[in-house]
Design an enzyme around this catalytic site. Structure first.
Site, PDB file in Angstrom:
ATOM      1  N   SER A 139     -15.005  12.286 -28.952  1.00 52.11           N
ATOM      2  CA  SER A 139     -15.378  13.455 -28.142  1.00 52.11           C
ATOM      3  C   SER A 139     -16.554  14.138 -28.841  1.00 52.11           C
ATOM      4  CB  SER A 139     -14.192  14.422 -28.092  1.00 52.11           C
ATOM      5  OG  SER A 139     -14.580  15.673 -27.588  1.00 52.11           O
ATOM      6  N   TYR A 152      -6.732  19.226 -32.222  1.00 52.81           N
ATOM      7  CA  TYR A 152      -7.418  18.231 -31.367  1.00 52.81           C
ATOM      8  C   TYR A 152      -8.819  17.911 -31.916  1.00 52.81           C
ATOM      9  CZ  TYR A 152      -9.782  16.050 -27.434  1.00 52.81           C
ATOM     10  OH  TYR A 152     -10.521  15.185 -26.654  1.00 52.81           O
TER      11      TYR A 152
HETATM   12  N1  LIG Z   1     -11.640  14.845 -20.174  1.00 52.07           N
HETATM   13  C1  LIG Z   1     -12.354  15.384 -21.130  1.00 52.07           C
HETATM   14  O1  LIG Z   1     -12.927  16.488 -20.978  1.00 52.07           O
HETATM   15  C2  LIG Z   1     -12.541  14.641 -22.427  1.00 52.07           C
HETATM   16  C3  LIG Z   1     -13.620  14.994 -23.260  1.00 52.07           C
HETATM   17  C4  LIG Z   1     -13.794  14.316 -24.456  1.00 52.07           C
HETATM   18  C5  LIG Z   1     -12.913  13.308 -24.824  1.00 52.07           C
HETATM   19  N2  LIG Z   1     -11.872  12.988 -24.014  1.00 52.07           N
HETATM   20  C6  LIG Z   1     -10.952  11.922 -24.461  1.00 52.07           C
HETATM   21  O2  LIG Z   1     -10.920  10.911 -23.476  1.00 52.07           O
HETATM   22  C7  LIG Z   1      -9.698  10.183 -23.587  1.00 52.07           C
HETATM   23  C8  LIG Z   1      -9.121   9.979 -22.204  1.00 52.07           C
HETATM   24  O3  LIG Z   1      -8.768  11.231 -21.674  1.00 52.07           O
HETATM   25  P1  LIG Z   1      -8.956  11.616 -20.132  1.00 52.07           P
HETATM   26  O4  LIG Z   1      -9.888  12.746 -20.075  1.00 52.07           O
HETATM   27  O5  LIG Z   1      -9.219  10.404 -19.311  1.00 52.07           O
HETATM   28  O6  LIG Z   1      -7.487  12.208 -19.856  1.00 52.07           O
HETATM   29  P2  LIG Z   1      -6.380  11.871 -18.763  1.00 52.07           P
HETATM   30  O7  LIG Z   1      -6.937  11.848 -17.394  1.00 52.07           O
HETATM   31  O8  LIG Z   1      -5.283  12.840 -19.086  1.00 52.07           O
HETATM   32  O9  LIG Z   1      -5.907  10.388 -19.132  1.00 52.07           O
HETATM   33  C9  LIG Z   1      -5.173  10.103 -20.289  1.00 52.07           C
HETATM   34  C10 LIG Z   1      -4.617   8.695 -20.220  1.00 52.07           C
HETATM   35  O10 LIG Z   1      -3.879   8.456 -21.430  1.00 52.07           O
HETATM   36  C11 LIG Z   1      -2.509   8.142 -21.105  1.00 52.07           C
HETATM   37  N3  LIG Z   1      -1.656   8.749 -22.112  1.00 52.07           N
HETATM   38  C12 LIG Z   1      -1.522  10.060 -22.430  1.00 52.07           C
HETATM   39  N4  LIG Z   1      -0.587  10.217 -23.373  1.00 52.07           N
HETATM   40  C13 LIG Z   1      -0.101   8.967 -23.660  1.00 52.07           C
HETATM   41  C14 LIG Z   1       0.893   8.478 -24.537  1.00 52.07           C
HETATM   42  N5  LIG Z   1       1.615   9.293 -25.316  1.00 52.07           N
HETATM   43  N6  LIG Z   1       1.130   7.145 -24.583  1.00 52.07           N
HETATM   44  C15 LIG Z   1       0.413   6.305 -23.780  1.00 52.07           C
HETATM   45  N7  LIG Z   1      -0.542   6.703 -22.930  1.00 52.07           N
HETATM   46  C16 LIG Z   1      -0.791   8.030 -22.876  1.00 52.07           C
HETATM   47  C17 LIG Z   1      -2.283   8.752 -19.709  1.00 52.07           C
HETATM   48  O11 LIG Z   1      -1.277   8.080 -18.982  1.00 52.07           O
HETATM   49  P3  LIG Z   1       0.294   8.511 -18.994  1.00 52.07           P
HETATM   50  O12 LIG Z   1       0.332   9.989 -18.816  1.00 52.07           O
HETATM   51  O13 LIG Z   1       0.901   7.743 -17.879  1.00 52.07           O
HETATM   52  O14 LIG Z   1       0.829   8.077 -20.308  1.00 52.07           O
HETATM   53  C18 LIG Z   1      -3.654   8.493 -19.062  1.00 52.07           C
HETATM   54  O15 LIG Z   1      -3.714   7.160 -18.629  1.00 52.07           O
HETATM   55  C19 LIG Z   1      -8.822  10.982 -24.545  1.00 52.07           C
HETATM   56  O16 LIG Z   1      -8.822  10.364 -25.817  1.00 52.07           O
HETATM   57  C20 LIG Z   1      -9.497  12.335 -24.616  1.00 52.07           C
HETATM   58  O17 LIG Z   1      -9.266  12.992 -25.844  1.00 52.07           O
HETATM   59  C21 LIG Z   1     -11.668  13.623 -22.821  1.00 52.07           C
END
Ligand SMILES: NC(=O)c1ccc[n+]([C@@H]2O[C@H](COP(=O)([O-])OP(=O)(O)OC[C@H]3O[C@@H](n4cnc5c(N)ncnc54)[C@H](OP(=O)(O)O)[C@@H]3O)[C@@H](O)[C@H]2O)c1
Length: 261
Positions: A139, A152
């Site tokens: 991130s 985080y």
């Molecule tokens: N969105 C942002 O603003 C942003 C910015 C910078 C970085 N990121 C990073 O991008 C990555 C993806 O996040 P996203 O934004 O796509 O979020 P998201 O829409 O909440 O997706 C998260 C994914 O991870 C899975 N997950 C969550 N907890 C889990 C667990 N304990 N075990 C296995 N799977 C798990 C979820 O599925 P289930 O709930 O079914 O397990 C879902 O498939 C993360 O590492 C996040 O830190 C996001």
């Protein structure tokens, strides 16, 4: 048969990365907790490309030894992993003395420990084959301390440092590792981190998961070690390099504090 292992493939950035891999005729192993969602995603990916094989393993990756569980399931099925997308992760917003330690421990296990162990378990085979690609989703938070999401931000700083260190070790092995550093992105992340309606997502440009995945995927193919998505995010990271550390942490604190309810 070669497979790409995608964690957090049931939604957001991981789902978009899985779609890109499917379009490139890559077989897939999807991991997330929600089995029904994984079944739906599998069906959608097969609609994109019927030539691929898609498998899934429902698992909570914040559990101890979940990386070993994934490895043994994949070994049992006799599959070879040539690409790893370490994407699953979550954040939590609030005053550190009020947030749940259990949730933070899960975050550290998911964002740091499982990501590190998955890589550890699959890397020796990649080294032996002299080929492989690993994408760790970090991130822009990795570049600065972040009050009110203190743990985080620290987990993402780990992911970036770990990826850069490992990239140095992997030189000349045929295996590459890349850190994808998005800024605010429209997914379920905001809601799950208790950030919905926050200043962070109001004041900063919010990217689509599709655009973030496209850039990250393209740069992984080129073997780039760090990818920061979006002009404003690149500018923020650049200014962090030159601004005094105290200025940076106070600025981030101000932006984050505006989200306190
Ligand atoms: N969105 C942002 O603003 C942003 C910015 C910078 C970085 N990121 C990073 O991008 C990555 C993806 O996040 P996203 O934004 O796509 O979020 P998201 O829409 O909440 O997706 C998260 C994914 O991870 C899975 N997950 C969550 N907890 C889990 C667990 N304990 N075990 C296995 N799977 C798990 C979820 O599925 P289930 O709930 O079914 O397990 C879902 O498939 C993360 O590492 C996040 O830190 C996001």
């Amino acid at each position: 048969m070669n497979y790409a292992l995608v964690t957090g493939a049931s939604g957001g950035i991981g789902y978009e990365l899985a779609k890109l891999l499917a379009k490139d005729t890559h077989n897939l192993i999807l991991v997330a907790r929600n089995k029904n969602k994984l079944e739906e995603v599998k069906a959608e990916l097969l609609k994109i490309n019927e030539k691929i094989d898609v498998r899934f393993i429902p698992k909570d990756l914040s559990e101890n030894n979940s990386a070993e569980f994934i490895k043994s399931e994949i070994d049992k099925q006799g599959l070879c992993v040539d690409t790893i997308i370490n994407n699953a992760g979550f954040g939590d917003f609030g005053k550190y003395w009020e947030t749940s330690f259990e949730k933070e421990a899960q975050m550290i296990r998911l964002n740091i420990l499982t990501l590190t162990q998955i890589t550890k378990l699959f890397l020796p085979d990649m080294i032996q084959r002299k080929s492989g690609k690993i994408l760790n989703v970090a991130s822009v938070a990795a570049f600065m301390p972040g009050s009110y999401m203190t743990v985080y931000y620290a987990t993402k700083a780990f992911v970036l440092s770990y990826t850069e260190g490992l990239a140095g070790e992997l030189r000349g092995t045929g295996v590459c590792v890349s850190a994808l550093c998005p800024g605010p992105t429209k997914t379920d992340f905001e809601n799950k981190a208790s950030l919905d309606g926050s200043d962070l997502f109001k004041k900063m440009p919010v990217a689509s998961a599709e655009s973030v995945a496209k850039i990250g995927y393209k740069r992984l193919q080129k073997g780039k070690v760090i990818t920061i998505t979006g002009f404003i995010n690149k500018l923020s990271v650049l200014s962090v390099r030159f601004a005094p550390r105290c200025l940076v942490r106070n600025l981030v604190r101000k932006i984050q504090k505006g989200s306190l309810k």
